[in-house]
Write an enzyme that holds these catalytic residues in place. Structure first.
Site, PDB file in Angstrom:
ATOM      1  N   GLY A 191       0.084   4.428  -0.885  1.00  0.00           N
ATOM      2  CA  GLY A 191      -0.714   5.635  -1.035  1.00  0.00           C
ATOM      3  C   GLY A 191      -0.085   6.777  -0.275  1.00  0.00           C
ATOM      4  O   GLY A 191       1.124   6.820  -0.050  1.00  0.00           O
ATOM      5  N   ARG A 192      -0.924   7.725   0.178  1.00  0.00           N
ATOM      6  CA  ARG A 192      -0.411   8.929   0.840  1.00  0.00           C
ATOM      7  C   ARG A 192       0.491   8.612   2.018  1.00  0.00           C
ATOM      8  O   ARG A 192       1.581   9.148   2.137  1.00  0.00           O
ATOM      9  CB  ARG A 192      -1.588   9.793   1.330  1.00  0.00           C
ATOM     10  CG  ARG A 192      -2.307  10.547   0.232  1.00  0.00           C
ATOM     11  CD  ARG A 192      -3.282  11.556   0.822  1.00  0.00           C
ATOM     12  NE  ARG A 192      -4.139  10.963   1.838  1.00  0.00           N
ATOM     13  CZ  ARG A 192      -5.460  10.996   1.830  1.00  0.00           C
ATOM     14  NH1 ARG A 192      -6.094  11.591   0.837  1.00  0.00           N
ATOM     15  NH2 ARG A 192      -6.175  10.454   2.794  1.00  0.00           N
ATOM     16  N   MET A 193       0.035   7.715   2.898  1.00  0.00           N
ATOM     17  CA  MET A 193       0.823   7.434   4.094  1.00  0.00           C
ATOM     18  C   MET A 193       1.841   6.338   3.864  1.00  0.00           C
ATOM     19  O   MET A 193       2.994   6.444   4.287  1.00  0.00           O
ATOM     20  CB  MET A 193      -0.090   7.084   5.269  1.00  0.00           C
ATOM     21  CG  MET A 193      -0.795   8.297   5.858  1.00  0.00           C
ATOM     22  SD  MET A 193      -1.729   7.919   7.365  1.00  0.00           S
ATOM     23  CE  MET A 193      -0.423   7.510   8.532  1.00  0.00           C
ATOM     24  N   GLU A 235      -9.971  12.973  19.260  1.00  0.00           N
ATOM     25  CA  GLU A 235      -9.744  13.931  18.163  1.00  0.00           C
ATOM     26  C   GLU A 235     -11.061  14.545  17.696  1.00  0.00           C
ATOM     27  O   GLU A 235     -11.133  15.752  17.449  1.00  0.00           O
ATOM     28  CB  GLU A 235      -9.060  13.191  17.011  1.00  0.00           C
ATOM     29  CG  GLU A 235      -8.737  14.028  15.787  1.00  0.00           C
ATOM     30  CD  GLU A 235      -8.157  13.157  14.686  1.00  0.00           C
ATOM     31  OE1 GLU A 235      -8.859  12.954  13.676  1.00  0.00           O
ATOM     32  OE2 GLU A 235      -7.036  12.655  14.846  1.00  0.00           O
ATOM     33  N   SER A 279      -0.585   7.612  13.638  1.00  0.00           N
ATOM     34  CA  SER A 279      -1.070   8.986  13.518  1.00  0.00           C
ATOM     35  C   SER A 279       0.067   9.857  13.011  1.00  0.00           C
ATOM     36  O   SER A 279       1.200   9.750  13.476  1.00  0.00           O
ATOM     37  CB  SER A 279      -1.570   9.502  14.871  1.00  0.00           C
ATOM     38  OG  SER A 279      -2.082  10.821  14.742  1.00  0.00           O
ATOM     39  N   HIS A 334      -7.929   7.453  20.630  1.00  0.00           N
ATOM     40  CA  HIS A 334      -7.225   8.652  20.154  1.00  0.00           C
ATOM     41  C   HIS A 334      -8.090   9.401  19.145  1.00  0.00           C
ATOM     42  O   HIS A 334      -8.270  10.622  19.223  1.00  0.00           O
ATOM     43  CB  HIS A 334      -5.895   8.215  19.533  1.00  0.00           C
ATOM     44  CG  HIS A 334      -5.200   9.221  18.670  1.00  0.00           C
ATOM     45  ND1 HIS A 334      -5.614   9.523  17.388  1.00  0.00           N
ATOM     46  CD2 HIS A 334      -4.102   9.973  18.884  1.00  0.00           C
ATOM     47  CE1 HIS A 334      -4.811  10.428  16.854  1.00  0.00           C
ATOM     48  NE2 HIS A 334      -3.885  10.717  17.746  1.00  0.00           N
ATOM     49  N   LYS A 394      -5.526   3.649  19.420  1.00  0.00           N
ATOM     50  CA  LYS A 394      -5.727   4.559  18.289  1.00  0.00           C
ATOM     51  C   LYS A 394      -7.209   4.888  18.105  1.00  0.00           C
ATOM     52  O   LYS A 394      -7.568   6.013  17.740  1.00  0.00           O
ATOM     53  CB  LYS A 394      -5.178   3.916  17.009  1.00  0.00           C
ATOM     54  CG  LYS A 394      -5.370   4.750  15.725  1.00  0.00           C
ATOM     55  CD  LYS A 394      -4.729   6.128  15.806  1.00  0.00           C
ATOM     56  CE  LYS A 394      -4.486   6.773  14.459  1.00  0.00           C
ATOM     57  NZ  LYS A 394      -5.632   6.842  13.572  1.00  0.00           N
ATOM     58  N   GLY A 431       0.840  -1.193   0.000  1.00  0.00           N
ATOM     59  CA  GLY A 431       0.000   0.000   0.000  1.00  0.00           C
ATOM     60  C   GLY A 431       0.871   1.237   0.000  1.00  0.00           C
ATOM     61  O   GLY A 431       1.383   1.639   1.045  1.00  0.00           O
TER      62      GLY A 431
END
Length: 333
Positions: free
Chosen positions: A12-14, A198, A124, A194, A191, A10
């Site tokens: 992608g962005r992260m 948020e 995160s 978390h 998470k 994967g």
């Protein structure tokens, strides 16, 4: 620091930025993605590439470690099950997405029967993680954590110039931005909470700025009618205030781009963890009034929009690159 070889599924962005941060930290990373272009970009940045999951596994030396950064739910489940048939005893699967902790516990039990370690890592950091690092909430076997700790240490932000609150916390990895939270599912559980918190923090900021924006409304008596500088207040609160935070930084950036937030409609998605947090609270009988209200406000945002929802949308785009999506018409899903 020991150099570790790891597969990243994967890009992608992260996922891509995490792989690049690992490469910069001296680790070997082999990437796979359904987009051949994403794989080529990682290879150009010094990583290895694979065209299939089978090829990725073949390129890794035992004991292997494979990190998944794919969407939670069916995509993650299918990938874990495919890897279960490709990996061997002593290998480790790491789910860095936002899976439900119940799924983690089930997968860990299944894979343990094959001698494969399963770790869940709540991650995160969003689109800023390449430079800032990622806060990592880790669950799974302690022996797997110990072996792969150099990976977590490289991905984490380090102390970031933040002094620990005590000598006790200073001696833990938490002061470096990563923590082994417990057994299978514990990382994603932390998470989950978390992200629930948020929701509440973002809602508090959004409502506060909405109140200030309307301080000049004709509904307010003229003697106490104020035209408050939103950009100035956001910038002010970033310095010395008890409400300063990265979320406030993101709101300030958005205001400086366009204080009216005209590019946002105020339609606010919820990614799942907020719902799971409330469900966990219900299961325990633990009061969670603020987090529940914040989740319900996101539901309401899909029917009518206020400035507060635009602030929420702006912050979500800032930390995670989340783009607003229009509602799906009935029968069109």
């Amino acid at each position: 620091m020991n150099s570790i070889q790891i597969g990243m599924i994967g890009l992608g962005r992260m996922g891509a930025n995490m792989a690049r941060r690992l490469i910069r930290g001296g680790h070997q990373c082999v990437g796979f993605d359904f987009s051949a272009d994403n794989v080529s970009k990682l290879v150009a940045d010094g990583g290895g590439g694979a065209a299939t999951l089978e090829e990725l596994v073949q390129k890794l030396a035992a004991p292997r470690a494979v990190w998944l950064m794919v969407p939670a739910g069916d995509p993650t489940e299918a990938t874990v099950q495919k890897l279960a048939g490709l990996l061997s005893a002593g290998d480790t699967i790491i789910d860095g997405g936002n899976s439900n902790f119940h799924d983690d516990a089930r997968r860990a039990k299944q894979l343990a029967g094959k001698g494969i370690h399963y770790m869940d890592v709540g991650t995160s950091g969003g689109v800023w993680g390449l430079e800032r690092g990622y806060c990592l909430m880790i669950g799974g076997p302690k022996e797997a954590f110990d072996r792969l700790e150099p990976i977590f240490k490289t991905l984490a932000p380090g102390d970031s110039g933040i002094a620990p609150t005590s000598d006790v916390t200073a001696s833990t990895s938490a002061a470096q931005g990563y923590l082994h939270c417990g057994g299978s599912g514990a990382g994603h559980y932390v998470k989950m909470v978390h992200n629930g918190i948020e929701y509440g923090l973002m809602q508090a900021y959004a409502e506060g700025f909405d109140i200030m924006k309307n301080a000049g409304s004709e509904n307010v008596p003229e003697a106490v009618r104020y035209n408050i500088d939103m950009r100035g207040v956001a910038e002010l609160w970033r310095r010395g205030s008890v409400v300063t935070s990265w979320l406030l930084d993101l709101a300030s950036i958005a205001f400086n781009h366009d204080v009216e937030l005209s590019e946002f409609s105020g339609y606010v998605q919820d990614s799942g963890e907020g719902r799971w947090t409330i469900q966990a609270a219900l299961d325990q009988g633990t009061p969670a009034e603020v987090l529940t209200a914040a989740l319900y406000t996101r539901f309401r945002s899909r029917q009518e929009h206020t400035y507060a929802e635009k602030v929420l949308s702006a912050m979500r785009k800032g930390f995670g690159g989340h783009v607003e999506k229009p509602p799906v018409a009935p029968g069109k899903a």
